[in-house]
Design a protein around this motif. Sequence first.
Motif, mmCIF file in Angstrom:
data_model
loop_
_atom_site.group_PDB
_atom_site.id
_atom_site.type_symbol
_atom_site.label_atom_id
_atom_site.label_comp_id
_atom_site.label_asym_id
_atom_site.label_seq_id
_atom_site.Cartn_x
_atom_site.Cartn_y
_atom_site.Cartn_z
ATOM 1 N N LYS A 127 0.961 -1.117 0.017
ATOM 2 C CA LYS A 127 -0.132 -0.232 0.115
ATOM 3 C C LYS A 127 1.030 1.029 0.035
ATOM 4 C CE LYS A 127 -3.740 -2.403 0.258
ATOM 5 N NZ LYS A 127 -4.876 -2.427 -0.664
ATOM 6 N N THR A 128 1.854 1.210 -0.967
ATOM 7 C CA THR A 128 2.963 2.513 -0.927
ATOM 8 C C THR A 128 2.373 3.643 -0.911
ATOM 9 O OG1 THR A 128 4.355 0.668 -1.825
ATOM 10 C CG2 THR A 128 5.012 2.783 -1.765
ATOM 11 N N ARG A 129 1.521 3.983 -2.129
ATOM 12 C CA ARG A 129 1.076 5.265 -2.458
ATOM 13 C C ARG A 129 0.465 5.700 -0.996
ATOM 14 N NH1 ARG A 129 0.131 4.506 -8.389
ATOM 15 N NH2 ARG A 129 1.827 5.807 -9.069
ATOM 16 N N LEU A 130 -0.581 4.899 -0.377
ATOM 17 C CA LEU A 130 -1.161 5.201 0.804
ATOM 18 C C LEU A 130 -0.098 5.428 1.962
ATOM 19 C CD1 LEU A 130 -4.030 5.600 1.884
ATOM 20 C CD2 LEU A 130 -4.183 3.352 2.607
ATOM 21 N N ALA A 131 0.721 4.712 2.005
ATOM 22 C CA ALA A 131 1.675 4.655 3.100
ATOM 23 C C ALA A 131 2.763 5.936 2.878
ATOM 24 C CB ALA A 131 2.516 3.447 3.209
ATOM 25 N N THR A 132 2.728 6.535 1.754
ATOM 26 C CA THR A 132 3.624 7.777 1.909
ATOM 27 C C THR A 132 2.736 8.968 2.259
ATOM 28 O OG1 THR A 132 2.765 8.416 -0.572
ATOM 29 C CG2 THR A 132 4.886 6.925 -0.260
ATOM 30 N N ILE A 133 1.579 8.858 2.376
ATOM 31 C CA ILE A 133 0.902 10.333 2.749
ATOM 32 C C ILE A 133 1.190 10.660 4.281
ATOM 33 C CG2 ILE A 133 -1.683 11.131 3.352
ATOM 34 C CD1 ILE A 133 -2.551 9.396 0.758
ATOM 35 N N PRO A 134 1.012 9.536 5.457
ATOM 36 C CA PRO A 134 1.559 10.032 6.662
ATOM 37 C C PRO A 134 3.100 10.657 6.721
ATOM 38 C CG PRO A 134 0.509 7.827 6.855
ATOM 39 C CD PRO A 134 0.770 8.084 5.258
ATOM 40 N N ALA A 135 3.947 9.931 5.788
ATOM 41 C CA ALA A 135 5.203 10.453 5.985
ATOM 42 C C ALA A 135 5.442 11.948 5.372
ATOM 43 C CB ALA A 135 6.095 9.377 5.001
ATOM 44 N N ILE A 136 4.650 12.146 4.226
ATOM 45 C CA ILE A 136 4.751 13.373 3.588
ATOM 46 C C ILE A 136 4.125 14.525 4.573
ATOM 47 C CG2 ILE A 136 3.441 14.629 1.725
ATOM 48 C CD1 ILE A 136 3.669 12.163 -0.131
ATOM 49 N N VAL A 137 3.130 14.168 5.144
ATOM 50 C CA VAL A 137 2.157 15.258 5.975
ATOM 51 C C VAL A 137 3.465 15.356 7.533
ATOM 52 C CG1 VAL A 137 0.592 15.345 7.923
ATOM 53 C CG2 VAL A 137 0.156 14.501 5.543
ATOM 54 N N THR A 138 4.027 14.323 7.627
ATOM 55 C CA THR A 138 5.001 14.453 8.972
ATOM 56 C C THR A 138 6.217 15.437 8.611
ATOM 57 O OG1 THR A 138 4.364 12.300 9.687
ATOM 58 C CG2 THR A 138 6.521 13.297 10.469
ATOM 59 N N MET A 139 6.621 15.327 7.313
ATOM 60 C CA MET A 139 7.690 15.799 6.892
ATOM 61 C C MET A 139 7.349 17.474 6.346
ATOM 62 S SD MET A 139 10.648 14.275 7.346
ATOM 63 C CE MET A 139 9.777 13.824 8.779
ATOM 64 N N ALA A 140 6.306 17.645 5.808
ATOM 65 C CA ALA A 140 5.665 18.800 5.559
ATOM 66 C C ALA A 140 5.670 19.611 6.959
ATOM 67 C CB ALA A 140 4.396 18.663 4.996
ATOM 68 N N VAL A 141 5.192 18.869 7.894
ATOM 69 C CA VAL A 141 4.922 19.822 9.327
ATOM 70 C C VAL A 141 6.341 19.960 9.795
ATOM 71 C CG1 VAL A 141 4.267 19.335 11.715
ATOM 72 C CG2 VAL A 141 2.671 18.747 9.748
ATOM 73 N N ALA A 142 7.148 19.033 9.704
ATOM 74 C CA ALA A 142 8.506 19.260 10.075
ATOM 75 C C ALA A 142 9.222 20.493 9.619
ATOM 76 C CB ALA A 142 9.520 18.179 10.085
ATOM 77 N N ALA A 143 9.304 20.379 8.149
ATOM 78 C CA ALA A 143 9.717 21.721 7.256
ATOM 79 C C ALA A 143 8.835 22.855 7.376
ATOM 80 C CB ALA A 143 9.996 21.059 5.956
ATOM 81 N N PHE A 144 7.768 22.842 7.354
ATOM 82 C CA PHE A 144 7.110 24.332 7.208
ATOM 83 C C PHE A 144 6.287 24.632 8.466
ATOM 84 C CE2 PHE A 144 6.981 22.317 3.077
ATOM 85 C CZ PHE A 144 7.606 22.987 2.397
ATOM 86 N N VAL A 145 6.299 23.647 9.514
ATOM 87 C CA VAL A 145 5.583 24.287 10.749
ATOM 88 C C VAL A 145 6.966 24.390 11.970
ATOM 89 C CG1 VAL A 145 4.107 23.941 12.777
ATOM 90 C CG2 VAL A 145 3.393 23.260 10.445
ATOM 91 N N VAL A 146 7.400 23.167 12.108
ATOM 92 C CA VAL A 146 8.131 23.018 13.276
ATOM 93 C C VAL A 146 9.558 23.846 12.889
ATOM 94 C CG1 VAL A 146 9.889 21.593 14.423
ATOM 95 C CG2 VAL A 146 7.558 20.937 13.992
ATOM 96 N N HIS A 147 10.058 23.811 11.600
ATOM 97 C CA HIS A 147 11.162 24.419 11.408
ATOM 98 C C HIS A 147 11.136 25.796 10.320
ATOM 99 C CE1 HIS A 147 13.693 21.600 13.145
ATOM 100 N NE2 HIS A 147 13.309 20.543 12.719
ATOM 101 N N ALA A 148 9.892 26.208 10.634
ATOM 102 C CA ALA A 148 9.390 27.259 9.638
ATOM 103 C C ALA A 148 10.374 28.668 9.644
ATOM 104 C CB ALA A 148 7.954 27.799 10.155
ATOM 105 N N ASN A 149 11.012 28.847 10.796
ATOM 106 C CA ASN A 149 11.699 30.095 10.956
ATOM 107 C C ASN A 149 13.315 29.643 10.986
ATOM 108 O OD1 ASN A 149 9.287 31.867 11.340
ATOM 109 N ND2 ASN A 149 9.130 31.410 13.156
ATOM 110 N N ASP A 150 13.654 28.432 10.793
ATOM 111 C CA ASP A 150 14.844 28.100 10.717
ATOM 112 C C ASP A 150 15.403 28.052 9.364
ATOM 113 O OD1 ASP A 150 14.765 27.344 13.379
ATOM 114 O OD2 ASP A 150 14.361 25.144 13.011
ATOM 115 N N PRO A 151 16.850 28.414 9.219
ATOM 116 C CA PRO A 151 17.468 28.594 7.740
ATOM 117 C C PRO A 151 17.336 27.287 7.374
ATOM 118 C CG PRO A 151 19.092 28.264 9.891
ATOM 119 C CD PRO A 151 17.725 28.459 10.520
ATOM 120 N N ILE A 152 17.705 27.330 6.051
ATOM 121 C CA ILE A 152 17.461 26.221 5.168
ATOM 122 C C ILE A 152 18.180 24.769 5.516
ATOM 123 C CG2 ILE A 152 19.236 26.849 3.467
ATOM 124 C CD1 ILE A 152 15.746 25.286 2.640
ATOM 125 N N ASP A 153 19.447 25.288 6.100
ATOM 126 C CA ASP A 153 20.465 23.957 6.509
ATOM 127 C C ASP A 153 19.775 23.060 7.604
ATOM 128 O OD1 ASP A 153 20.947 26.278 8.197
ATOM 129 O OD2 ASP A 153 23.087 25.468 8.888
#
Length: 124
Positions: A70-96
């Motif tokens: 169920k690969t495509r379905l399984a990627t959804i939680p991973a995508i959401v988790t990484m989107a939250v990490a990048a754009f919410v948790v680290h929103a104000n952090d530098p790119i590195d």
Amino acid sequence: MKKNFPDLALLILRLGASSLMLTHGIPKINMLFASPIQFADPIGVGQTLSLIFALIGEVIAPILIIIGFKTRLATIPAIVTMAVAAFVVHANDPIDVKEKALLFLICFVAIFLAGAGKYSVDKK
């Protein structure tokens, strides 16, 4: 080299990204049994639920992606988790600082779009 190996490329991408994601998720399993749970609450659902969501995105989903179930379905939680990490948790952090989350996000979006390939339980 005239041969194209898209299924092998998908296998390498699935194994590589998901295995590396597990190195971030597995240490969080012990946090679930700590009292009290101390975990970030970036989306306002509470620390316990945030940790459970992170474990689904960083442990359960990568295991399913590795085996290609169920690969495509399984990627959804991973995508959401990484989107939250990048754009919410680290929103104000530098790119590195947010770079790893963005790289994982890109990998899982590519897997979502391409599917698991023939070297998987899904075999599509």
